[in-house]
Scaffold this motif. Sequence first.
Motif, mmCIF file in Angstrom:
data_model
loop_
_atom_site.group_PDB
_atom_site.id
_atom_site.type_symbol
_atom_site.label_atom_id
_atom_site.label_comp_id
_atom_site.label_asym_id
_atom_site.label_seq_id
_atom_site.Cartn_x
_atom_site.Cartn_y
_atom_site.Cartn_z
ATOM 1 N N HIS A 153 37.364 4.099 -2.848
ATOM 2 C CA HIS A 153 36.595 5.129 -3.321
ATOM 3 C C HIS A 153 36.307 6.183 -2.189
ATOM 4 C CE1 HIS A 153 33.457 2.571 -1.747
ATOM 5 N NE2 HIS A 153 32.862 3.634 -1.420
ATOM 6 N N GLN A 192 35.555 1.272 -15.184
ATOM 7 C CA GLN A 192 36.126 1.722 -16.259
ATOM 8 C C GLN A 192 37.274 2.799 -15.446
ATOM 9 O OE1 GLN A 192 33.050 1.446 -16.375
ATOM 10 N NE2 GLN A 192 32.247 1.171 -18.275
ATOM 11 N N LYS A 193 36.811 3.569 -14.484
ATOM 12 C CA LYS A 193 37.634 4.544 -13.863
ATOM 13 C C LYS A 193 38.526 3.851 -12.967
ATOM 14 C CE LYS A 193 38.505 8.744 -12.655
ATOM 15 N NZ LYS A 193 39.450 9.737 -13.597
ATOM 16 N N TRP A 206 32.284 5.038 -8.924
ATOM 17 C CA TRP A 206 33.383 5.479 -9.819
ATOM 18 C C TRP A 206 33.364 4.493 -10.776
ATOM 19 C CZ3 TRP A 206 38.952 3.878 -8.290
ATOM 20 C CH2 TRP A 206 39.065 2.654 -7.676
ATOM 21 N N GLY A 207 33.037 3.084 -10.537
ATOM 22 C CA GLY A 207 33.016 2.105 -11.812
ATOM 23 C C GLY A 207 34.147 1.484 -12.430
ATOM 24 N N SER A 230 29.245 0.411 -13.504
ATOM 25 C CA SER A 230 29.813 1.170 -14.520
ATOM 26 C C SER A 230 30.230 2.472 -14.096
ATOM 27 C CB SER A 230 28.999 0.970 -15.718
ATOM 28 O OG SER A 230 29.736 1.799 -16.589
ATOM 29 N N SER A 231 31.238 2.993 -14.802
ATOM 30 C CA SER A 231 31.681 4.652 -14.896
ATOM 31 C C SER A 231 30.810 5.392 -15.729
ATOM 32 C CB SER A 231 33.174 4.755 -15.149
ATOM 33 O OG SER A 231 34.100 3.995 -14.578
#
Length: 356
Positions: free
Chosen positions: A252, A324-325, A321-322, A282-283
């Motif tokens: 990241h 999902q991303k 950024w999480g 999480s995103s």
Amino acid sequence: MSEALLDTTRVEAFGAQMGDVLNHGMLALMLSIGHQVGLFDTLAELPPTTSHELAGATGLNERYVREWLGAMTVARVVEYDAAGRTYWLPREHAVFLTRAGGPDNLAAATQFIALLAGVESRLVDCFRHGGGVQYEEFTEFHRLMAEDSGAVFDAALLDSILPLVPGLPERLEEGIEVADVGCGSGHAINLIAGAYRRSRCVGYDFSAEGIAAGRAEAAALGLTNADFVVRDVAELGEHERFDLVTAFDAIHDQAHPAHVLAGIAAALRPGGTFLMVDIQASSNLEENLDNPFATFLYGVSTMHCMTVSLSLGGDGLGTVWGEQKARQMLAEAGFSSVQVTNVEADAFNAYYIAQK
């Protein structure tokens, strides 16, 4: 807005919350000092003690120790007996305040508060004019990250983290090619190389200081299978060379993380594994409201991870950024299978096991 329309209970509650901010902000700095000069470690080993006795045991100035103990007492960090003017650190608190706590030592993490405060004026300028703060302006960041990650590596890398990948310890024992991308001071690579002498290990980082630290540690340990290379990992330039690539809290931070991930995928042999360790979040902002470290993470992102990326003309992905991303970007980089898990010794991170 008319005063009559204000919810006075909410006003008072938020006023108290802001008072806590001031107290806790100052407490973070005092905790950082206590960690750096060894006061918590010493207190944990002593019976109830006076400020003079503690100063003597630590070799520190008594007047400063006494004032620091005042802050720790009113913050309910240490306990105090007024009759004897003695102080002690409860064992339950010592878990999170001493080096013996390993990865649980959150006093060490408070050092980041002072570090980031040092670039506050530069951040104010970035808010007004854009751009970012360059990595070189964070003079202590390399040392703090080495201390922080080193505690996790020493506690969990060999026994808990590497076994997350089925069969990996056995393959390492037989001998495989390993790379750590954004290796920092190289401690992870040296631990792997020391435990698995038949495997060939290399660490890449753009920081000459970090690479020098890795080489020095490898030499001190007598390792012949650990190498370190100064390289921008966005230009990894390897093709199907490695069986295992790791990245510990590094992706990241990159200016162009998608490009780095694609380079990692290209560097892996068919069937190779990418073990990516990154922030557990999480995103979606609304899903981070109950994350106990969310405020800290968004703050670190604003004041370090995101701004360093932007200073390089990068994407500014940010710390949070999480998952999902991360899953999306790993798939786009060419990883066909991604599993996400956790390690008990590491409260901040998620562990991504990505197969090419």
